[in-house]
Design a protein around this motif. Structure first.
Motif, PDB file in Angstrom:
ATOM      1  N   LEU A   9      45.404  44.482  39.227  1.00 15.88           N
ATOM      2  CA  LEU A   9      46.369  43.837  40.101  1.00 15.88           C
ATOM      3  C   LEU A   9      47.621  44.703  40.246  1.00 15.88           C
ATOM      4  N   GLY A  10      48.060  45.278  39.149  1.00 16.14           N
ATOM      5  CA  GLY A  10      49.235  46.153  39.190  1.00 16.14           C
ATOM      6  C   GLY A  10      49.008  47.358  40.082  1.00 16.14           C
ATOM      7  N   PHE A  11      47.843  47.981  39.949  1.00 11.97           N
ATOM      8  CA  PHE A  11      47.531  49.133  40.794  1.00 11.97           C
ATOM      9  C   PHE A  11      47.426  48.719  42.258  1.00 11.97           C
ATOM     10  N   ALA A  12      46.826  47.565  42.512  1.00 14.44           N
ATOM     11  CA  ALA A  12      46.694  47.087  43.888  1.00 14.44           C
ATOM     12  C   ALA A  12      48.055  46.826  44.511  1.00 14.44           C
ATOM     13  N   GLN A  28      51.942  42.051  55.138  1.00 12.14           N
ATOM     14  CA  GLN A  28      52.149  42.060  53.689  1.00 12.14           C
ATOM     15  C   GLN A  28      51.597  40.789  53.056  1.00 12.14           C
ATOM     16  N   GLN A  29      51.829  39.654  53.719  1.00 15.21           N
ATOM     17  CA  GLN A  29      51.304  38.384  53.208  1.00 15.21           C
ATOM     18  C   GLN A  29      49.778  38.403  53.217  1.00 15.21           C
ATOM     19  N   ALA A  30      49.191  38.917  54.277  1.00 18.68           N
ATOM     20  CA  ALA A  30      47.730  38.998  54.363  1.00 18.68           C
ATOM     21  C   ALA A  30      47.175  39.915  53.274  1.00 18.68           C
ATOM     22  N   ASP A  31      47.842  41.038  53.037  1.00 15.99           N
ATOM     23  CA  ASP A  31      47.412  41.943  51.968  1.00 15.99           C
ATOM     24  C   ASP A  31      47.479  41.253  50.610  1.00 15.99           C
ATOM     25  N   ASN A  36      45.020  38.793  45.826  1.00 15.17           N
ATOM     26  CA  ASN A  36      44.874  37.632  44.949  1.00 15.17           C
ATOM     27  C   ASN A  36      43.442  37.115  44.937  1.00 15.17           C
ATOM     28  N   ALA A  37      42.805  37.068  46.101  1.00 16.21           N
ATOM     29  CA  ALA A  37      41.418  36.600  46.172  1.00 16.21           C
ATOM     30  C   ALA A  37      40.497  37.551  45.421  1.00 16.21           C
ATOM     31  N   GLU A  38      40.713  38.836  45.599  1.00 15.90           N
ATOM     32  CA  GLU A  38      39.874  39.835  44.919  1.00 15.90           C
ATOM     33  C   GLU A  38      40.046  39.760  43.401  1.00 15.90           C
ATOM     34  N   LYS A  73      39.099  35.427  55.118  1.00 12.17           N
ATOM     35  CA  LYS A  73      39.328  34.550  56.271  1.00 12.17           C
ATOM     36  C   LYS A  73      40.806  34.169  56.379  1.00 12.17           C
ATOM     37  N   ALA A  74      41.416  33.826  55.253  1.00  4.33           N
ATOM     38  CA  ALA A  74      42.838  33.457  55.261  1.00  4.33           C
ATOM     39  C   ALA A  74      43.712  34.651  55.643  1.00  4.33           C
ATOM     40  N   ALA A  75      43.362  35.839  55.150  1.00  9.36           N
ATOM     41  CA  ALA A  75      44.130  37.039  55.492  1.00  9.36           C
ATOM     42  C   ALA A  75      43.994  37.355  56.974  1.00  9.36           C
ATOM     43  N   ASP A  76      42.791  37.247  57.505  1.00 12.23           N
ATOM     44  CA  ASP A  76      42.581  37.493  58.931  1.00 12.23           C
ATOM     45  C   ASP A  76      43.359  36.496  59.777  1.00 12.23           C
ATOM     46  N   ALA A  77      43.373  35.241  59.362  1.00 10.97           N
ATOM     47  CA  ALA A  77      44.121  34.224  60.094  1.00 10.97           C
ATOM     48  C   ALA A  77      45.615  34.516  60.054  1.00 10.97           C
ATOM     49  N   THR A  78      46.092  35.013  58.935  1.00 16.13           N
ATOM     50  CA  THR A  78      47.504  35.365  58.814  1.00 16.13           C
ATOM     51  C   THR A  78      47.840  36.527  59.742  1.00 16.13           C
ATOM     52  N   ARG A  79      46.956  37.511  59.783  1.00 16.93           N
ATOM     53  CA  ARG A  79      47.189  38.669  60.651  1.00 16.93           C
ATOM     54  C   ARG A  79      47.142  38.275  62.126  1.00 16.93           C
TER      55      ARG A  79
END
Length: 90
Positions: A9-12, A28-31, A36-38, A73-79
């Motif tokens: 998580l730190g590296f990501a 940034q929110q989508a990333d 977090n999901a990963e 899906k949530a990240a795509d929706a945010t973008r």
């Protein structure tokens, strides 16, 4: 909690910060949603590796797959919810 997921998580997050300042707040929110999901999915898979039986392992792996899909899906929706000026269209 194990060190590996925390380090990942730190590296990501560090790599996201290094991407530059061209990212909109929505990007940034989508990333962050994806990271977090990963991370959650990785933790589920790690728990699956330590599972007592195959049914529990399969269940945890299915949850990991669903977590990744939901995060994407949530990240795509945010973008896609961002206007050209960077404000949310929703």
């Amino acid at each position: 909690m194990k060190i590996v997921p925390i380090a990942a998580l730190g590296f990501a997050l560090a790599s996201l910060a290094a991407c530059g300042s061209n990212n909109t707040p929505q990007e940034q929110q989508a990333d962050n949603i994806e990271v977090n999901a990963e991370t959650t999915a990785d933790n589920l898979e790690e728990a699956a590796d330590d599972a007592a039986n195959e049914a529990v392992e399969d269940n945890l792996e299915d949850k990991a797959d669903a977590t990744r899909a939901t995060g994407e899906k949530a990240a795509d929706a945010t973008r896609s919810g961002a206007d050209l000026d960077g404000n949310s269209a929703n």
